[in-house]
Design an enzyme around this catalytic site. Structure first.
Site, PDB file in Angstrom:
ATOM      1  N   ASN A   9       0.831  -1.208   0.000  1.00 21.53           N
ATOM      2  CA  ASN A   9       0.000   0.000   0.000  1.00 21.53           C
ATOM      3  C   ASN A   9       0.869   1.263   0.000  1.00 21.53           C
ATOM      4  O   ASN A   9       1.498   1.607   1.000  1.00 21.53           O
ATOM      5  CB  ASN A   9      -0.898  -0.048   1.249  1.00 21.53           C
ATOM      6  CG  ASN A   9      -1.869   1.106   1.313  1.00 21.53           C
ATOM      7  OD1 ASN A   9      -1.614   2.192   0.814  1.00 21.53           O
ATOM      8  ND2 ASN A   9      -2.994   0.870   1.959  1.00 21.53           N
ATOM      9  N   HIS A  11       0.029   4.335  -0.002  1.00 21.80           N
ATOM     10  CA  HIS A  11      -0.422   5.370   0.949  1.00 21.80           C
ATOM     11  C   HIS A  11       0.216   5.150   2.309  1.00 21.80           C
ATOM     12  O   HIS A  11       0.622   6.094   2.987  1.00 21.80           O
ATOM     13  CB  HIS A  11      -1.948   5.340   1.098  1.00 21.80           C
ATOM     14  CG  HIS A  11      -2.677   5.659  -0.163  1.00 21.80           C
ATOM     15  ND1 HIS A  11      -2.875   6.948  -0.600  1.00 21.80           N
ATOM     16  CD2 HIS A  11      -3.246   4.858  -1.086  1.00 21.80           C
ATOM     17  CE1 HIS A  11      -3.542   6.920  -1.732  1.00 21.80           C
ATOM     18  NE2 HIS A  11      -3.774   5.676  -2.050  1.00 21.80           N
ATOM     19  N   ASP A  64      -0.876  -3.931  10.142  1.00 24.30           N
ATOM     20  CA  ASP A  64      -2.238  -4.320   9.800  1.00 24.30           C
ATOM     21  C   ASP A  64      -3.182  -3.332  10.457  1.00 24.30           C
ATOM     22  O   ASP A  64      -3.003  -2.982  11.624  1.00 24.30           O
ATOM     23  CB  ASP A  64      -2.527  -5.750  10.267  1.00 24.30           C
ATOM     24  CG  ASP A  64      -3.730  -6.320   9.539  1.00 24.30           C
ATOM     25  OD1 ASP A  64      -3.781  -6.200   8.303  1.00 24.30           O
ATOM     26  OD2 ASP A  64      -4.633  -6.852  10.199  1.00 24.30           O
ATOM     27  N   ALA A  65      -4.159  -2.856   9.693  1.00 25.03           N
ATOM     28  CA  ALA A  65      -5.044  -1.813  10.212  1.00 25.03           C
ATOM     29  C   ALA A  65      -6.472  -2.073   9.761  1.00 25.03           C
ATOM     30  O   ALA A  65      -6.721  -2.898   8.879  1.00 25.03           O
ATOM     31  CB  ALA A  65      -4.580  -0.445   9.703  1.00 25.03           C
ATOM     32  N   ALA A 141      -9.084   4.841   0.944  1.00 32.13           N
ATOM     33  CA  ALA A 141     -10.111   3.939   1.500  1.00 32.13           C
ATOM     34  C   ALA A 141     -11.159   4.679   2.337  1.00 32.13           C
ATOM     35  O   ALA A 141     -11.918   5.493   1.809  1.00 32.13           O
ATOM     36  CB  ALA A 141      -9.451   2.796   2.267  1.00 32.13           C
ATOM     37  N   ARG A 169      -1.996   5.233  12.774  1.00 27.94           N
ATOM     38  CA  ARG A 169      -0.684   4.789  12.262  1.00 27.94           C
ATOM     39  C   ARG A 169       0.432   5.602  12.911  1.00 27.94           C
ATOM     40  O   ARG A 169       1.508   5.092  13.186  1.00 27.94           O
ATOM     41  CB  ARG A 169      -0.685   4.925  10.736  1.00 27.94           C
ATOM     42  CG  ARG A 169       0.408   4.191  10.022  1.00 27.94           C
ATOM     43  CD  ARG A 169       0.075   3.951   8.562  1.00 27.94           C
ATOM     44  NE  ARG A 169      -0.991   3.001   8.388  1.00 27.94           N
ATOM     45  CZ  ARG A 169      -2.212   3.328   7.935  1.00 27.94           C
ATOM     46  NH1 ARG A 169      -2.495   4.542   7.543  1.00 27.94           N
ATOM     47  NH2 ARG A 169      -3.151   2.394   7.854  1.00 27.94           N
TER      48      ARG A 169
HETATM   49  P1  IMP Z   1      -4.393  -3.712   5.686  1.00 32.56           P
HETATM   50  O1  IMP Z   1      -3.813  -3.240   6.963  1.00 32.56           O
HETATM   51  O2  IMP Z   1      -3.508  -3.458   4.539  1.00 32.56           O
HETATM   52  O3  IMP Z   1      -4.933  -5.112   5.768  1.00 32.56           O
HETATM   53  O4  IMP Z   1      -5.596  -2.745   5.410  1.00 32.56           O
HETATM   54  C1  IMP Z   1      -6.862  -2.903   5.854  1.00 32.56           C
HETATM   55  C2  IMP Z   1      -7.789  -1.932   5.191  1.00 32.56           C
HETATM   56  O5  IMP Z   1      -8.209  -0.997   6.164  1.00 32.56           O
HETATM   57  C3  IMP Z   1      -7.207  -1.088   4.069  1.00 32.56           C
HETATM   58  O6  IMP Z   1      -7.273  -1.733   2.848  1.00 32.56           O
HETATM   59  C4  IMP Z   1      -8.144   0.086   4.097  1.00 32.56           C
HETATM   60  O7  IMP Z   1      -9.320  -0.262   3.425  1.00 32.56           O
HETATM   61  C5  IMP Z   1      -8.431   0.237   5.587  1.00 32.56           C
HETATM   62  N1  IMP Z   1      -7.526   1.215   6.215  1.00 32.56           N
HETATM   63  C6  IMP Z   1      -6.457   0.968   7.000  1.00 32.56           C
HETATM   64  N2  IMP Z   1      -5.865   2.089   7.398  1.00 32.56           N
HETATM   65  C7  IMP Z   1      -6.569   3.083   6.827  1.00 32.56           C
HETATM   66  C8  IMP Z   1      -6.424   4.513   6.845  1.00 32.56           C
HETATM   67  O8  IMP Z   1      -5.516   5.112   7.451  1.00 32.56           O
HETATM   68  N3  IMP Z   1      -7.338   5.195   6.130  1.00 32.56           N
HETATM   69  C9  IMP Z   1      -8.358   4.604   5.446  1.00 32.56           C
HETATM   70  N4  IMP Z   1      -8.529   3.292   5.395  1.00 32.56           N
HETATM   71  C10 IMP Z   1      -7.636   2.527   6.076  1.00 32.56           C
END
Ligand code: IMP
Length: 186
Positions: A9, A11, A64-65, A141, A169
């Site tokens: 990602n 971003h 992971d978020a 997102a 984050r």
């Molecule tokens: P992962 O941590 O890459 O599995 O992301 C999980 C999903 O959570 C991402 O694809 C986004 O859809 C959403 N997400 C995580 N962090 C953010 C953020 O800071 N802003 C907006 N969406 C987020």
């Protein structure tokens, strides 16, 4: 001082660079896929960090978020990525059309691991509400939906620098950065 951040990602890379700049840590980005196991954010970050550290043979961090919405029983949570790709922000707004309780949290788990040690986890959370419509086109997102506590603007209306001052984050990466400086001994 350097750390390798594993993510697909861009971003997240931009945000992490901005945050690590405050701590004199140089970020090396590697896009290396890893299995996302079933479990909570901590389980996913622990497993991912260990998996990649062993595969690449060096210390790494993964993150992971997700967004957790109270009136949807904390959905989409760990399914945030899938839900964003399927029903998207418009689908979330539809699910919430009758909900007066708009409380939501972004949560972030950073996992650090070396090939020879067990993973270490650093957590960050930011509280806020889900707006009544998408606002702004910064970030990614769910950012246009999420209005952080004490603000009238959504993350989608804030610049990366502003979001980086207090986001989920920022909190998890800052905890990691402070710990890492001691760990590396700088
Ligand atoms: P992962 O941590 O890459 O599995 O992301 C999980 C999903 O959570 C991402 O694809 C986004 O859809 C959403 N997400 C995580 N962090 C953010 C953020 O800071 N802003 C907006 N969406 C987020």
């Amino acid at each position: 001082m350097k750390i390798t951040f594993i993510t697909g990602n861009q971003h997240k890379v931009k945000e992490a660079r901005g945050i690590f700049d405050n701590f004199g840590i140089e970020l090396e980005h590697v896009d290396f896929g890893y299995p996302e196991i079933q479990g909570d954010l901590v389980d996913v970050a622990k497993f991912g960090a260990k998996h990649v550290a062993v595969r690449l043979g060096r210390p790494v961090i993964v993150e992971d978020a997700g967004i957790f919405i109270k009136s949807l029983k904390w959905f989409p949570g760990t399914y945030s990525s899938y839900v964003q790709d399927t029903i998207g922000n418009k689908g979330i707004l539809k699910l919430m059309s009758d909900n007066t309780d708009r409380y939501a949290e972004f949560r972030s788990a950073v996992g650090f691991c070396t090939p020879k040690t067990e993973p270490k986890i650093f957590l960050g959370t930011i509280s806020g509400v889900i707006g009544s419509s998408e606002q702004g086109n910064h970030g990614f997102a769910y950012d246009p939906l999420f209005i952080p506590e004490g603000y009238t603007q959504s993350f989608g209306e804030l610049s990366t620098d502003e979001k980086n001052k207090f986001s989920h984050r920022r909190k998890s990466l800052e905890k990691f950065a402070m710990w890492y400086k001691d760990y590396v001994g700088d």
